[in-house]
Design a protein around this motif. Structure first.
Motif, PDB file in Angstrom:
ATOM      1  N   GLY A 270      -4.504  23.230  19.665  1.00 24.20           N
ATOM      2  CA  GLY A 270      -3.607  22.804  20.743  1.00 24.20           C
ATOM      3  C   GLY A 270      -2.289  23.544  20.762  1.00 24.20           C
ATOM      4  N   ALA A 271      -2.180  24.640  19.982  1.00 27.62           N
ATOM      5  CA  ALA A 271      -0.915  25.368  19.896  1.00 27.62           C
ATOM      6  C   ALA A 271      -0.508  25.976  21.227  1.00 27.62           C
ATOM      7  CB  ALA A 271      -1.012  26.464  18.835  1.00 27.62           C
ATOM      8  N   ASP A 273      -1.204  24.781  24.267  1.00 27.89           N
ATOM      9  CA  ASP A 273      -0.674  23.678  25.092  1.00 27.89           C
ATOM     10  C   ASP A 273       0.757  23.330  24.682  1.00 27.89           C
ATOM     11  OD1 ASP A 273      -3.073  23.382  26.516  1.00 27.89           O
ATOM     12  OD2 ASP A 273      -3.912  22.101  24.948  1.00 27.89           O
ATOM     13  N   ARG A 274       1.012  23.285  23.380  1.00 22.73           N
ATOM     14  CA  ARG A 274       2.343  22.912  22.906  1.00 22.73           C
ATOM     15  C   ARG A 274       3.385  23.982  23.250  1.00 22.73           C
ATOM     16  NH1 ARG A 274      -0.866  21.296  18.549  1.00 22.73           N
ATOM     17  NH2 ARG A 274      -0.292  23.161  17.328  1.00 22.73           N
ATOM     18  N   ALA A 277       4.090  23.788  26.922  1.00 24.66           N
ATOM     19  CA  ALA A 277       4.845  22.563  27.223  1.00 24.66           C
ATOM     20  C   ALA A 277       6.321  22.757  26.889  1.00 24.66           C
ATOM     21  CB  ALA A 277       4.266  21.392  26.440  1.00 24.66           C
ATOM     22  N   ASP A 278       6.598  23.481  25.781  1.00 25.70           N
ATOM     23  CA  ASP A 278       7.980  23.755  25.397  1.00 25.70           C
ATOM     24  C   ASP A 278       8.676  24.581  26.476  1.00 25.70           C
ATOM     25  OD1 ASP A 278      10.289  24.088  23.551  1.00 25.70           O
ATOM     26  OD2 ASP A 278       9.607  26.162  23.505  1.00 25.70           O
ATOM     27  N   SER A 281       9.211  22.504  29.679  1.00 28.23           N
ATOM     28  CA  SER A 281      10.292  21.528  29.576  1.00 28.23           C
ATOM     29  C   SER A 281      11.652  22.147  29.848  1.00 28.23           C
ATOM     30  CB  SER A 281      10.293  20.896  28.177  1.00 28.23           C
ATOM     31  OG  SER A 281      10.707  21.836  27.188  1.00 28.23           O
ATOM     32  N   ALA A 337       1.714  31.486  22.233  1.00 30.99           N
ATOM     33  CA  ALA A 337       1.547  30.465  21.192  1.00 30.99           C
ATOM     34  C   ALA A 337       1.583  31.090  19.802  1.00 30.99           C
ATOM     35  CB  ALA A 337       0.222  29.731  21.400  1.00 30.99           C
ATOM     36  N   ASP A 341       4.271  30.405  16.854  1.00 32.10           N
ATOM     37  CA  ASP A 341       3.859  30.010  15.510  1.00 32.10           C
ATOM     38  C   ASP A 341       4.622  30.811  14.460  1.00 32.10           C
ATOM     39  OD1 ASP A 341       1.965  28.581  13.664  1.00 32.10           O
ATOM     40  OD2 ASP A 341       1.319  30.630  13.257  1.00 32.10           O
ATOM     41  N   ASP A 344       8.138  29.452  14.411  1.00 33.20           N
ATOM     42  CA  ASP A 344       8.181  28.135  13.793  1.00 33.20           C
ATOM     43  C   ASP A 344       8.073  28.217  12.273  1.00 33.20           C
ATOM     44  OD1 ASP A 344       8.446  26.973  16.258  1.00 33.20           O
ATOM     45  OD2 ASP A 344       6.348  26.345  16.434  1.00 33.20           O
TER      46      ASP A 344
END
Length: 584
Positions: A270-271, A273-274, A277-278, A281, A337, A341, A344
């Motif tokens: 799901g990376a 999607d995340r 989404a970031d 937003s 993504a 990663d 992060d």
């Protein structure tokens, strides 16, 4: 510390004093100030552009400011002359003692000479190779592999914390093709005559062991399954075995990664999607319709609403699609993504090493990293141009193992890993490189691998002869560092010492510029200086390294050439090349 850092520190002290005196404004940007060798050695040992780059901000004429800076530098230790050239360049000449002392420093530090804390422990993620796991690595991958690994070594030597990473592209359509190709070899392993490999599948013999492994693990069971059942099994087995082969191929070049990241793993976690989404937003994703491509519009192009990333907000020339017409994510979405990663995991400085055919992808990926890190991160993409293979001037095109290209292993098996690693760094990464199997093995000054290794071997030969001619004499580095180095008065000897003193500065600059080819260039220059001085000794006996009736001078000269060997060894280590002690 080094000669250049010492003089840079002296220059900083002079500039500090000029700020305190009100000559220079407080807080003036000194970033563009450099201390480097002058282009013409006859102008001196070092030069600085300080007056040229600071004068405008100081409201002064460059030459007037140069006079004030030069006055301070004349008081610096080891500086014997300061001259102003042209509109305001400042040239410095150092005392021979300053260069002689550098020889002792090299012998004291050994192959750590030039190691620094320039990077101050900053975390840098270097991603390189990242070849699709669909077959053996070819010679193009080889260049990127060597470049990335040498860059990682260089950055570590310069004080950066480095993560060496490989991105496994195991989620695209090409991996499904790999799975179907492996399944065909599976049927072959069970005794079926598969005939010619159908067009669109991978034909290489390297997939035969995958077929055997599938047959050993599953017998005939896969034959009774639908494709949607057997494809994931064949695909994963093939990817695992291809990655094992790739790791083995890289291992022959002593290239080992710290992290292997799976694209499929990121997608399934799901990376993607995340990550999107970031961005969403923060208003960086929207539904829109792109303009048609520039030039001739493709027949199948039609305007349609798409999910788009606002790449133009971050320096790209067009906003970029994140989903295909079938609703699946684009490669770009997955790459966003993946880079998120990396970020992060703590990296803000990212380096990607790609093939030259990915040049059109650079700007959008850099835009994505700027967006992901809100301008706090940086992505430097290094594109590696193609390698053209020749054999005695004739193009080499085919591989026995892969069938359609020359593999990395083919090249290494023929000429050896050290030759491959050195030659892949003899050109800047974005320049085409010609690799001739005959020329890279010939013993001549036109072959940079031989020329540099021969310099190291020559030093080792002299030291062996010295040990034989001076029995009982301590010739260890620590003892040679105590030699009377003031006896190194010949201009050729001092020239060698100056060239040695450039090494720490070269390392720092190469690391900051992400350009490991500078190491190879420097080593070739150092080797040329050494060979030239060697040849002078053949013509003039008084310049020979071993003079039986002049022990102090002999020890000083042995110290000098041992320092040459140390720096050659340190530089070769940055390239991943093992120095040799004799040429056979």
């Amino acid at each position: 510390m080094s000669v250049f850092s010492d003089i840079s520190a002296e220059l900083e002290a002079v500039l500090d004093r000029l700020v305190s005196e009100g000559v220079l404004p407080d807080g003036i940007d000194r970033g563009p100030v450099t201390v480097e060798p002058p282009r013409d050695p006859s102008h001196g040992d070092l030069a600085t552009n300080a007056a040229m780059v600071l004068a405008k901000k100081a409201g002064m004429k460059p030459r007037d400011l140069a006079e004030k800076i030069a006055g301070g530098l004349r008081e610096a230790e080891g500086v014997v002359a300061v001259d102003i050239a042209g509109p305001g360049f400042i040239n410095l000449r150092l005392s021979p003692a300053r260069w002689q002392r550098e020889v002792a420093t090299i012998l004291s530090r050994g192959t750590d000479y030039g190691r620094s804390q320039t990077g101050a422990g900053e975390l840098v993620n270097v991603e390189y190779v990242s070849a699709n796991p669909t077959g053996p690595l070819h010679v193009g991958h080889c260049r990127g592999a060597v470049f990335g690994d040498a860059l990682a070594r260089l950055l570590q030597f310069a004080g950066f914390e480095v993560v060496k990473e490989y991105y496994i592209n195991d989620a695209g359509a090409q991996v499904d093709v790999l799975g179907r190709s492996a399944f065909l070899r599976y049927r072959e392993a069970l005794g079926e005559d598969i005939g010619e490999i159908p067009e669109g599948l991978y034909p290489g013999d390297y997939l035969k062991p995958v077929g055997v492994a599938l047959a050993d693990a599953h017998g005939r069971a896969l034959l009774d399954m639908d494709e949607e059942a057997w494809l994931p099994i064949a695909r994963q087995t093939a990817v695992d075995m291809m990655m094992a082969m790739i790791r083995d191929d890289l291992d022959v070049l002593a290239i080992r990664h710290d992290v292997f990241t799976s694209e499929r793993g990121l997608v399934e976690s799901g990376a993607v999607d995340r990550a999107l989404a970031d961005l969403e937003s923060r208003g960086l994703i929207y539904e829109g319709v792109l303009e048609p491509p520039k030039g001739k519009t493709p027949d199948d192009w039609e305007p349609r609403p798409q999910l788009l990333f606002r790449a133009t907000d971050f320096g790209d020339d067009v906003d970029r699609p994140l989903k295909k017409s079938d609703g699946s994510y684009t490669y770009f979405a997955s790459d966003i993504a993946y880079h998120k990663d990396k970020v992060d995991r703590g990296a803000r400085s990212l380096i990607d090493v790609w093939g030259a055919d990915h040049g059109g992808y650079v700007t959008r990926m850099q835009a994505a990293v700027r967006a992901l890190t809100q301008g706090q991160g940086d992505l430097d993409v290094k594109l590696c141009q193609i390698v053209r293979l020749f054999r005695a001037g004739e193009p080499v095109r085919m591989s026995k193992r892969a069938g359609s290209f020359v593999t990395l292993r083919d090249v290494v098996d023929e000429v050896g890993p050290d030759v491959v690693r050195f030659m892949m760094l003899t050109r800047k990464n974005d320049a085409q490189l010609d690799f001739d199997f005959a020329k890279v093995l010939e013993q001549s000054k036109d072959n940079p691998v031989f020329y540099v290794q021969y310099a190291h071997a020559r030093v080792c030969s002299v030291l062996r002869n010295a040990a034989a001619e001076l029995p009982g004499q301590d010739l260890a580095d620590a003892a040679l560092a105590e030699a009377d180095l003031k006896l190194l008065a010949d201009e050729g000897e001092l020239g060698l010492a100056r060239k040695l003193g450039e090494f720490p500065r070269m390392v720092e600059q190469a690391a900051r510029a992400h350009e490991p080819h500078r190491v190879a260039f420097y080593l070739e220059d150092l080797a040329a200086s050494f060979h030239a001085h060697w040849n002078r000794g053949k013509e003039e006996p008084s310049l020979r390294f071993i003079l039986s009736d002049k022990l102090p001078l002999t020890l000083a000269r042995l110290a000098l050439i041992r320092a040459v060997a140390v720096v050659l060894s340190a530089g070769l280590g940055l390239m991943g090349v093992t120095p040799v002690e004799d040429m056979r």
